[in-house]
Design a protein around this motif. Structure first.
Motif: not given
Ligand code: ADP
Length: 444
Positions: A295-313
């Motif tokens: 959440c803290n880096i969220y503002g930074g990452i939404t400058i562009g488009q981001a994909i967040i990977f999780c290991q499980t569903r």
């Protein structure tokens, strides 16, 4: 910087046994790519050709006219908006259309024009006046067969009287029917059934045999053997063509078993590299801190488009719910969705309707969303032995050298996972810098 509360959710999921990982489903990914594909994929490499007879002259074409196609077929090609042959088609088409027919094994990544090439070969060899199957194309799934059938219908739209039939489960044929359609596209099991058990058509009359998506095919239990049984029933004069997006040894061995005296064409894919990616990691005491850090880096990452990977569903779903509760607009893509649903979500993300896509390994390979410049590993990719999964790391984060825009990658690392990250760093010999999530100015 936005402050966040962690929703009251169960963090123990990370150890839960029923917490399912998404296995990469090659057929589903291939279909997804086809559904989403808008244009040809370019390659900076040269096409490699290995001729069965190295002394025979090697032809390549720069225009479709040079191929001396039937008028109605050329019209169909232009109506599809094709102006000139793709890189692989330049070499493959003259071989495929040669007299006498030549066999071919061709490998190039998805989107380089293989399907269009073999559809053209089938359509050019079909005799519309002969009312029996003359071309047979094997595909790994019903949906993939259907996609190929669509291309036949588009390209063959001016070839009146040429018809396609699908040999797939769930397509019942009444007893003692004679098949009159010229092109059959189907899965190996049903084709075998139609030929051996039901004797619906004569394999010895097939002029062109295509085995598409060989890498996906051999990944499916039983399909290699079934395909070989079908191939053995063809006449010696039948032209045999095999296509694959990848070429591991197993595909190669299969290809050589099933295609006699082949010419071979290969177009290497653009290599993935981490060279133009700045990689960071955020060290977290416990799982819930990963959420805070994100959440803290969220503002930074939404400058562009981001994909967040999780290991499980489950982890992906949990994160999605948490972020939505926190007021963020995110999309979730995981393996329980149908391919159509996945295509819909990816299209919406591509169109920029969401800035963030949360996903599992289902999305790590083979699916390109070019505009994504930021990738977050909410969970580090590990294999069943809890060792780093280097391949998946590269696929999640890497970009092709040639088209590589600069990218950013963030790894959310629990303290006990730090040795895994260090192994990844050593493996790729590329630096992953520690980041203080409270101080984003550190990002260069
Ligand atoms: P592959 O089978 O290697 O995945 P396709 O034959 O499906 O590749 O081609 C990928 C995309 O490029 C499709 O949208 C197809 O319509 C298009 N395409 C294929 N050949 C050409 C061409 N010569 N010119 C322009 N577009 C093409």
């Amino acid at each position: 910087m936005k402050t966040t509360t962690v929703p009251d959710l169960d963090f123990s999921i990370h150890n839960a046994e029923e917490d399912e990982e998404d296995v990469v489903d090659l057929a589903a990914n291939s279909l997804l790519n086809k559904l989403l594909r808008q244009s040809l994929v370019e390659s900076s490499h040269k096409v490699e050709v290995l001729q069965k007879d190295p002394k025979s002259p090697l032809y390549s074409v720069k225009t479709f006219e040079e191929l001396r196609l039937k008028e109605e077929l050329l019209k169909g090609i232009y109506a599809m908006g094709f102006n000139r042959p793709s890189k692989i088609q330049e070499m493959a088409l003259p071989m495929m259309l040669a007299h006498p027919p030549q066999n071919l094994i061709a490998q190039s990544q998805s989107g380089t024009g293989k399907t269009a090439a073999f559809v053209l070969a089938m359509l050019s060899r079909v005799n519309a006046l002969d009312l029996f199957p003359q071309c047979l194309c094997l595909a790994p799934t019903y949906e993939l067969a259907l996609q190929t059938g669509r291309v036949v219908e588009q390209m063959g739209r001016f070839c009146v009287d040429v018809q396609v039939m699908y040999a797939v489960r769930g397509n019942p044929i009444p007893r003692s029917t004679d098949l009159t359609k010229q092109i059959i596209i189907g899965t190996p099991g049903t084709v075998l059934h139609w030929f051996f058990k039901r004797k619906l058509f004569d394999l010895t009359k097939i002029r062109v045999f295509v085995l598409d998506e060989a890498d996906v095919m051999i990944d499916t239990q039983g399909f290699s053997d079934q395909s070989i049984r079908i191939q053995r029933a063809l006449s010696p004069g039948c032209q045999m063509l095999l296509f694959s997006a990848t070429f591991e040894d197993s595909v190669w061995q299969f290809a050589e078993r099933i295609i006699p005296d082949p010419n071979v064409i290969k177009l290497r894919r653009e290599e993935l590299t981490l060279d133009n990616i700045r990689q960071y990691y955020v060290l977290c005491e416990e799982p819930k801190d990963k959420y805070h850090a994100l959440c803290n880096i969220y503002g930074g990452i939404t400058i562009g488009q981001a994909i967040i990977f999780c290991q499980t569903r489950k982890s992906a779903k949990w994160l999605t719910v948490a972020m939505i509760q926190d007021g963020h607009q995110v999309a979730l893509l995981s393996g329980e969705l149908t391919v159509d649903q996945r295509a819909c979500i990816l299209q919406s993300f591509r169109d920029g309707k969401e800035k963030v896509l949360i996903t599992t390994n289902v999305c790590a390979r083979g699916i390109d969303v070019k505009q994504v410049t930021i990738v977050v590993n909410f969970d580090l990719p590990v294999n069943q032995l809890e060792e780093p999964d280097y391949e998946t790391y590269l696929h999640r984060i890497g970009r092709t050298g040639r088209f590589g825009k600069k990218g950013l990658a963030f790894n959310m690392i629990e303290v006990n996972k730090l040795p895994l990250l260090m192994k990844i760093q050593d493996h790729f010999n590329s630096s992953i810098k520690q980041l203080d999530p409270e101080d984003l100015d550190e990002i260069e």
